[in-house]
Scaffold this motif. Structure first.
Motif, PDB file in Angstrom:
ATOM      1  N   ALA A  62      19.111  66.444  12.034  1.00  0.00           N
ATOM      2  CA  ALA A  62      17.710  66.236  11.684  1.00  0.00           C
ATOM      3  C   ALA A  62      16.847  67.241  12.432  1.00  0.00           C
ATOM      4  N   THR A  63      15.663  67.499  11.873  1.00  0.00           N
ATOM      5  CA  THR A  63      14.686  68.384  12.492  1.00  0.00           C
ATOM      6  C   THR A  63      13.541  67.531  13.032  1.00  0.00           C
ATOM      7  N   PHE A  64      13.249  67.678  14.325  1.00  0.00           N
ATOM      8  CA  PHE A  64      12.221  66.889  15.003  1.00  0.00           C
ATOM      9  C   PHE A  64      10.987  67.752  15.251  1.00  0.00           C
ATOM     10  N   TYR A  65       9.816  67.160  15.037  1.00  0.00           N
ATOM     11  CA  TYR A  65       8.553  67.877  15.239  1.00  0.00           C
ATOM     12  C   TYR A  65       7.731  67.317  16.401  1.00  0.00           C
ATOM     13  N   ASP A  66       8.115  66.157  16.931  1.00  0.00           N
ATOM     14  CA  ASP A  66       7.401  65.567  18.058  1.00  0.00           C
ATOM     15  C   ASP A  66       8.098  65.944  19.364  1.00  0.00           C
ATOM     16  N   PHE A  67       7.366  66.700  20.214  1.00  0.00           N
ATOM     17  CA  PHE A  67       7.939  67.226  21.450  1.00  0.00           C
ATOM     18  C   PHE A  67       7.709  66.256  22.615  1.00  0.00           C
ATOM     19  N   ASN A  68       8.027  64.989  22.417  1.00  0.00           N
ATOM     20  CA  ASN A  68       7.964  64.067  23.549  1.00  0.00           C
ATOM     21  C   ASN A  68       9.278  64.117  24.313  1.00  0.00           C
ATOM     22  N   ASN A  69       9.235  63.677  25.557  1.00  0.00           N
ATOM     23  CA  ASN A  69      10.426  63.796  26.402  1.00  0.00           C
ATOM     24  C   ASN A  69      11.580  62.920  25.929  1.00  0.00           C
ATOM     25  N   GLU A  70      11.267  61.822  25.225  1.00  0.00           N
ATOM     26  CA  GLU A  70      12.348  60.982  24.702  1.00  0.00           C
ATOM     27  C   GLU A  70      13.164  61.744  23.660  1.00  0.00           C
ATOM     28  N   ASN A  71      12.470  62.462  22.746  1.00  0.00           N
ATOM     29  CA  ASN A  71      13.192  63.264  21.757  1.00  0.00           C
ATOM     30  C   ASN A  71      13.911  64.439  22.415  1.00  0.00           C
ATOM     31  N   LEU A  72      13.241  65.084  23.366  1.00  0.00           N
ATOM     32  CA  LEU A  72      13.849  66.234  24.030  1.00  0.00           C
ATOM     33  C   LEU A  72      15.060  65.818  24.874  1.00  0.00           C
ATOM     34  N   ALA A  73      15.047  64.592  25.396  1.00  0.00           N
ATOM     35  CA  ALA A  73      16.203  64.117  26.156  1.00  0.00           C
ATOM     36  C   ALA A  73      17.435  64.025  25.264  1.00  0.00           C
ATOM     37  N   LEU A  74      17.235  63.642  23.995  1.00  0.00           N
ATOM     38  CA  LEU A  74      18.346  63.645  23.045  1.00  0.00           C
ATOM     39  C   LEU A  74      18.834  65.061  22.778  1.00  0.00           C
ATOM     40  N   ALA A  75      17.873  65.985  22.663  1.00  0.00           N
ATOM     41  CA  ALA A  75      18.206  67.373  22.328  1.00  0.00           C
ATOM     42  C   ALA A  75      18.868  68.106  23.482  1.00  0.00           C
ATOM     43  N   MET A  76      18.624  67.662  24.710  1.00  0.00           N
ATOM     44  CA  MET A  76      19.124  68.400  25.874  1.00  0.00           C
ATOM     45  C   MET A  76      19.898  67.523  26.851  1.00  0.00           C
ATOM     46  N   THR A  84       4.228  58.697  38.558  1.00  0.00           N
ATOM     47  CA  THR A  84       3.071  57.853  38.841  1.00  0.00           C
ATOM     48  C   THR A  84       1.987  58.666  39.524  1.00  0.00           C
ATOM     49  N   ALA A  85       0.744  58.162  39.457  1.00  0.00           N
ATOM     50  CA  ALA A  85      -0.377  58.825  40.125  1.00  0.00           C
ATOM     51  C   ALA A  85      -0.262  58.590  41.624  1.00  0.00           C
ATOM     52  N   THR A  86      -0.065  59.688  42.363  1.00  0.00           N
ATOM     53  CA  THR A  86       0.124  59.591  43.811  1.00  0.00           C
ATOM     54  C   THR A  86      -0.813  60.570  44.515  1.00  0.00           C
ATOM     55  N   PRO A  87      -1.611  60.092  45.486  1.00  0.00           N
ATOM     56  CA  PRO A  87      -2.439  61.026  46.261  1.00  0.00           C
ATOM     57  C   PRO A  87      -1.557  61.918  47.136  1.00  0.00           C
ATOM     58  N   LYS A 105       3.997  68.837  42.772  1.00  0.00           N
ATOM     59  CA  LYS A 105       3.873  67.886  41.683  1.00  0.00           C
ATOM     60  C   LYS A 105       2.836  68.386  40.688  1.00  0.00           C
ATOM     61  N   MET A 106       2.861  67.814  39.504  1.00  0.00           N
ATOM     62  CA  MET A 106       1.896  68.143  38.461  1.00  0.00           C
ATOM     63  C   MET A 106       0.523  67.577  38.848  1.00  0.00           C
ATOM     64  N   GLY A 160       2.830  60.373  34.052  1.00  0.00           N
ATOM     65  CA  GLY A 160       3.584  60.823  32.873  1.00  0.00           C
ATOM     66  C   GLY A 160       5.066  60.607  33.082  1.00  0.00           C
ATOM     67  N   ASN A 161       5.862  61.553  32.602  1.00  0.00           N
ATOM     68  CA  ASN A 161       7.302  61.475  32.813  1.00  0.00           C
ATOM     69  C   ASN A 161       7.874  62.882  32.892  1.00  0.00           C
TER      70      ASN A 161
END
Length: 239
Positions: A62-76, A84-87, A105-106, A160-161
């Motif tokens: 299948a061809t996926f168009y949504d680049f969320n990490n859940e889909n990318l985890a399957l692909a890779m 989590t938000a951390t000071p 961190k991001m 995020g994740n």
């Protein structure tokens, strides 16, 4: 005289993997590889005395168009960590004039960071001495920060994740393709009991068109299905 039933087909569907909606997916294709074994006719006249066709493999892609990490985890073959938000206080970075000084961190850019010199007695001005992005800060050559200078930065990390790519050995999942025949309006469904995706061959990460990536994997036989006449691979239901 029997009636001839004509049913044209244009397919659209939502793809679920282990019950999760995978978003915009196209090009769902099933490939069945066969192997034919033939017994030559040795009694004269040539040809075959018998022949059997065996199923060698069943593959789903299948061809996926949504680049969320859940889909990318399957692909890779990845694992997802929750962020989590951390000071973060007084993280040391080295200034790169008009280049990126990356943070550990991001950064949540909706909350202004605090950037100081190493001694902590000078606070630099956002958008005058530096600019901020999710990856870190860029010291401006027109500002008061010098090249190679040690800085400290306080910021809040982004919620995020994170995808840890190529860390898993491979996951077997169930797939449901919940479809509609757009030509007739009739529903249909494909249910694959066990699908084991392989890593994608590549990702186009920067471009001017919408991105997509392909995932292919083997449809495995489900040994728990033992009833006569029931497929161990998949079933298609239709109205």
């Amino acid at each position: 005289m029997s009636e001839i039933v004509t049913e044209s087909y244009i397919g659209s569907a939502i793809v679920y993997i282990d019950g999760r909606d995978c978003g915009n997916v196209s090009g769902v294709k099933l490939a069945i590889e066969q192997e034919t074994k033939s017994l030559p006719n040795y009694r004269g006249g040539g040809g075959y005395a018998d022949e059997v066709t065996l199923i060698k493999s069943v593959k789903l892609s299948a061809t996926f168009y949504d680049f969320n990490n859940e889909n990318l985890a399957l692909a890779m073959r990845g694992k997802i960590d929750v962020l989590t938000a951390t000071p973060v206080a007084d993280e040391e970075i080295i200034a790169v004039l008009d280049g990126l000084a990356q943070t550990a961190k991001m950064i949540d850019t909706s909350i202004a960071p605090v950037v100081k010199n190493e001694a902590g007695d000078v606070t630099y001005v956002l958008d005058e001495d530096y600019v901020v992005s999710a990856a870190g800060i860029r010291a401006l050559s027109t500002g008061a920060i010098t090249a190679g200078q040690t800085l400290t930065i306080g910021y809040t990390s982004q919620v995020g994740n994170a995808l840890q790519a190529l860390t898993e050995s491979g996951k077997t999942v169930s797939v449901v393709v919940d479809g509609i025949n757009d030509s007739t309006g009739k529903p249909w469904m494909l249910k694959f009991y066990k699908w084991k995706p392989t890593p994608t061959s590549g990702l186009d990460l920067i471009g001017t068109d919408y991105g997509s990536f392909d995932i292919e994997g083997a449809v495995l036989a489900d040994s728990s299905i033992v009833a006569t006449g029931k497929s161990k691979f998949f079933v298609r239901s239709a109205a």
